[in-house]
Scaffold this active site. Structure first.
Site, mmCIF file in Angstrom:
data_model
loop_
_atom_site.group_PDB
_atom_site.id
_atom_site.type_symbol
_atom_site.label_atom_id
_atom_site.label_comp_id
_atom_site.label_asym_id
_atom_site.label_seq_id
_atom_site.Cartn_x
_atom_site.Cartn_y
_atom_site.Cartn_z
ATOM 1 N N ALA A 14 -40.177 -55.885 -49.033
ATOM 2 C CA ALA A 14 -40.346 -54.690 -49.883
ATOM 3 C C ALA A 14 -39.292 -54.561 -50.979
ATOM 4 C CB ALA A 14 -40.354 -53.437 -49.016
ATOM 5 N N ARG A 16 -39.337 -56.081 -53.742
ATOM 6 C CA ARG A 16 -40.006 -56.142 -55.053
ATOM 7 C C ARG A 16 -41.517 -56.263 -54.845
ATOM 8 N NH1 ARG A 16 -38.489 -62.452 -56.686
ATOM 9 N NH2 ARG A 16 -40.297 -63.345 -55.619
ATOM 10 N N ASP A 63 -34.969 -61.774 -42.130
ATOM 11 C CA ASP A 63 -35.965 -62.815 -42.399
ATOM 12 C C ASP A 63 -37.075 -62.668 -41.354
ATOM 13 O OD1 ASP A 63 -37.394 -65.264 -42.369
ATOM 14 O OD2 ASP A 63 -35.647 -66.365 -43.109
ATOM 15 N N TYR A 154 -51.011 -72.223 -47.782
ATOM 16 C CA TYR A 154 -51.060 -70.776 -48.013
ATOM 17 C C TYR A 154 -52.383 -70.194 -47.526
ATOM 18 C CZ TYR A 154 -50.743 -66.425 -50.820
ATOM 19 O OH TYR A 154 -50.706 -65.115 -51.246
ATOM 20 N N THR A 156 -54.637 -71.353 -45.369
ATOM 21 C CA THR A 156 -54.865 -71.370 -43.922
ATOM 22 C C THR A 156 -53.969 -70.345 -43.230
ATOM 23 O OG1 THR A 156 -53.363 -73.261 -43.736
ATOM 24 C CG2 THR A 156 -55.705 -73.745 -43.740
ATOM 25 N N ALA A 157 -52.741 -70.186 -43.732
ATOM 26 C CA ALA A 157 -51.844 -69.176 -43.145
ATOM 27 C C ALA A 157 -52.424 -67.777 -43.331
ATOM 28 C CB ALA A 157 -50.458 -69.267 -43.780
#
Ligand SMILES: NC(=O)c1ccc[n+]([C@@H]2O[C@H](COP(=O)([O-])OP(=O)(O)OC[C@H]3O[C@@H](n4cnc5c(N)ncnc54)[C@H](O)[C@@H]3O)[C@@H](O)[C@H]2O)c1
Length: 256
Positions: A14, A16, A63, A154, A156-157
């Site tokens: 959050a 940006r 993270d 990207y 598939t994730a």
């Protein structure tokens, strides 16, 4: 009365972009918001801006791939409870399916899919223990159900995130935790800048997506337009939708 008066929300990524727009809207609607983003991000400044405007906001440097429990614990320590989780943190970089090393492939899946899984599990523990239901909103993408070159990591994730939305919705329905998703199309954020070029400003993008109206609404979205859908799914106005991902793409994925 704000839509989220008295609610406590944790929004990942959050500092940006879409996450920031979501945090701003949530605070305006009365929520206390914990902004979770990477150390070195603009998260602290974003939280300070929201506080300066009279809102309740704090920042935790975290993270999503390894600090899910810590960010949830920080939210509860700071604001006393947790009602809403928005799994928004994400990364994109082009990756050739043959040439890109597996570790680079795995990095996207770690942040996008496992990040959402870790944070949902950490938040779910707290929501179940509180016994007052909750809301989880996963920021997915039209890439989750469409194909694209250089993007199998990207896409598939994101597709896995949509499945997580469905499965957790079923599993946590008895706890009145509603789990939904928002799938944006093109959005004006830093993520649109690849190798220093804003993809939305290239002549190819303008000709195909805008002038020829491949996006029927003929423009990318602003982050606030995605946040509006996230707010609905996170609010008490959403009472009978769970397990679904709302597409917010200006009509991009309904035409060809
Ligand atoms: N911009 C678009 O066109 C678009 C389209 C569809 C979906 N999305 C999705 O929307 C979400 C937000 O993207 P955005 O466009 O605002 O991008 P952005 O790059 O502006 O913001 C992403 C934020 O996530 C944070 N982040 C990245 N890895 C993280 C990690 N491991 N832990 C914690 N935070 C981390 C970044 O620091 C950044 O602040 C992403 O999930 C993205 O995949 C974006």
């Amino acid at each position: 009365m704000g839509e989220l008066n008295g609610k406590v929300a944790l929004v990942t990524g959050a500092a940006r972009g879409i996450g920031r727009a979501t945090a701003e809207l949530f605070v305006r609607e009365g929520a206390a918001v914990m902004i979770a983003d990477l150390p070195g991000s603009d998260g602290a400044a974003t939280a300070a801006t929201l506080r300066a405007a009279g809102g309740q906001a704090a920042f935790v440097a975290a993270d999503v791939t390894q600090d899910a429990d810590a960010m949830v614990a920080a939210t509860v320590a700071h604001f006393g409870r947790l009602d809403i989780l928005v799994n928004n943190a994400g990364i994109f970089y082009p990756a050739d399916a043959l040439a890109t090393p597996f570790t680079e492939w795995q990095r996207a899946v770690d942040v996008i899919f496992y990040g959402a899984l870790h944070c949902s599990r950490a938040a779910g523990q707290v929501m179940v223990a509180q016994g007052q239901g909750g809301r989880i909103v996963n920021v997915s993408s039209v890439n989750g159900f469409l194909g694209a070159a250089q993007s199998s990591h990207y896409n598939t994730a994101k597709g896995a995130v949509d499945q997580l939305t469905r499965c957790l919705a079923v599993e946590w329905a008895p706890h009145r935790i509603l789990v939904n998703g928002v799938a944006p199309g093109f959005v004006e954020t830093a993520m649109a800048v690849v190798d220093g070029v804003n993809e939305h400003e290239t002549p190819d993008f303008q000709a195909f997506y805008v002038q020829r109206r491949r996006i029927p609404l003929a423009r990318p979205a602003q982050p606030e337009e995605i946040a509006a859908a996230v707010l609905f799914l996170a609010s008490d106005r959403c009472t009978y939708i769970t397990g679904h991902t709302i597409v917010v793409d200006g009509g991009l994925s309904v035409t060809f």
